[in-house]
Design a protein around this motif. Sequence first.
Motif, mmCIF file in Angstrom:
data_model
loop_
_atom_site.group_PDB
_atom_site.id
_atom_site.type_symbol
_atom_site.label_atom_id
_atom_site.label_comp_id
_atom_site.label_asym_id
_atom_site.label_seq_id
_atom_site.Cartn_x
_atom_site.Cartn_y
_atom_site.Cartn_z
ATOM 1 N N ARG A 25 48.537 40.284 49.512
ATOM 2 C CA ARG A 25 47.245 39.887 50.055
ATOM 3 C C ARG A 25 46.927 40.595 51.363
ATOM 4 O O ARG A 25 45.806 40.543 51.849
ATOM 5 C CB ARG A 25 47.198 38.370 50.225
ATOM 6 N N THR A 26 47.926 41.255 51.943
ATOM 7 C CA THR A 26 47.703 42.035 53.155
ATOM 8 C C THR A 26 47.167 43.414 52.840
ATOM 9 O O THR A 26 46.288 43.931 53.540
ATOM 10 C CB THR A 26 49.020 42.161 53.953
ATOM 11 N N PRO A 29 42.961 43.194 51.646
ATOM 12 C CA PRO A 29 42.613 41.865 52.160
ATOM 13 C C PRO A 29 41.346 41.270 51.577
ATOM 14 O O PRO A 29 41.187 40.049 51.556
ATOM 15 C CB PRO A 29 42.468 42.096 53.669
ATOM 16 N N PRO A 164 40.878 50.024 62.451
ATOM 17 C CA PRO A 164 40.538 49.155 61.327
ATOM 18 C C PRO A 164 40.442 47.700 61.753
ATOM 19 O O PRO A 164 41.065 47.274 62.738
ATOM 20 C CB PRO A 164 41.704 49.379 60.350
ATOM 21 N N GLY A 166 41.064 44.061 62.474
ATOM 22 C CA GLY A 166 42.307 43.322 62.640
ATOM 23 C C GLY A 166 43.399 44.079 63.351
ATOM 24 O O GLY A 166 44.417 43.503 63.724
ATOM 25 N N CYS A 248 36.905 46.942 46.929
ATOM 26 C CA CYS A 248 37.893 46.356 47.829
ATOM 27 C C CYS A 248 38.745 47.450 48.464
ATOM 28 O O CYS A 248 39.361 48.260 47.759
ATOM 29 C CB CYS A 248 38.787 45.367 47.076
ATOM 30 N N SER A 250 41.745 49.009 51.233
ATOM 31 C CA SER A 250 43.036 48.682 51.836
ATOM 32 C C SER A 250 42.807 48.240 53.283
ATOM 33 O O SER A 250 41.745 48.472 53.871
ATOM 34 C CB SER A 250 43.970 49.890 51.816
ATOM 35 N N CYS A 251 43.824 47.631 53.849
ATOM 36 C CA CYS A 251 43.732 47.165 55.232
ATOM 37 C C CYS A 251 43.708 48.311 56.228
ATOM 38 O O CYS A 251 43.476 48.092 57.421
ATOM 39 C CB CYS A 251 44.896 46.223 55.544
#
Length: 304
Positions: A25-26, A29, A164, A166, A248, A250-251
């Motif tokens: 889930r990381t 996200p 990015p 976060g 969606c 990637s982080c």
Amino acid sequence: MERIVLGDAEVIRVVEWEGAFTPARTIVPGLPAEEWERNADWLAPDHWDPVADTYLGALQTWVIRHGGRTVLVDTAVGEGRQRPHSPAFHDRRSDFLERLAAAGVRPEDVDVVVNTHLHGDHVGWNTRALDGEWVPSFPNAVYYLPAADHAAIDPDGPESGPAPAGADARIWREERRLMFADSIAPVIRSGQAVLWSDGHRLDEALTLEPAPGHTPGSSVLRLDSRGDRAVFVGDLLHSPVQLVHPGCNSCFCEDPAGAAASRLRVLRRAADERELVIPAHFAGAGAVEVRRQGAGFAVSRWAS
């Protein structure tokens, strides 16, 4: 050693490391958690560990032999890098050059190095330590670096873009400074680097094209040899679950909207023209043919 023949080209996968990387889930996200379970029948066991709920990936280089030349696409993490904020990459020891030799490639044999973008896990073996100095690992190679990424991370250049979502901006800047010093600046100083933008043809079979979003200069390398096609997509895809949900990211994507647009554009062409999609971090088979399915894409076959 995985080898794929496409027309007159041979593509060889050289893995630096493969395994559990981060919680599923990381890594993506924005993906609903239940999507990993919904696609478990084909994500596990190569790309997702359902017991630990962990994303599985690889650090790797793709070698292309074509027209008497040897091309490396991305150079993984490298050895002895100071990455204090990235424990998985910090001061690693690696047998990558031995693995490259097992594929029949000596450092002096490499003619071209392509960095699809300038993140630390794609540029590490650009250089190696020799007598306390970082020097190009491939002394006879031309290194193709995206100019937009170079501008963004050059400490003497213009201000870089935002970290990015976060990410700690101070850590982000420090990691980039370290990466530039040990993996980018030495190939600039050696005169071996070409900073390109707006597309670049390497030869009759290989073409670099911008695919911005993951980074400002993110790119893809297209291979077309006697009608067989592939596209090396770097980090447009981290996990194959993004095929189902191409919106969606990637982080690690710096421009989420741009990354999603580039991903969708490249995947549509790959599906329509039967290009083999070769990402930087897929574990398992590592490369895949895709077809359109609904608003996303599905696996037609894994490369073998």
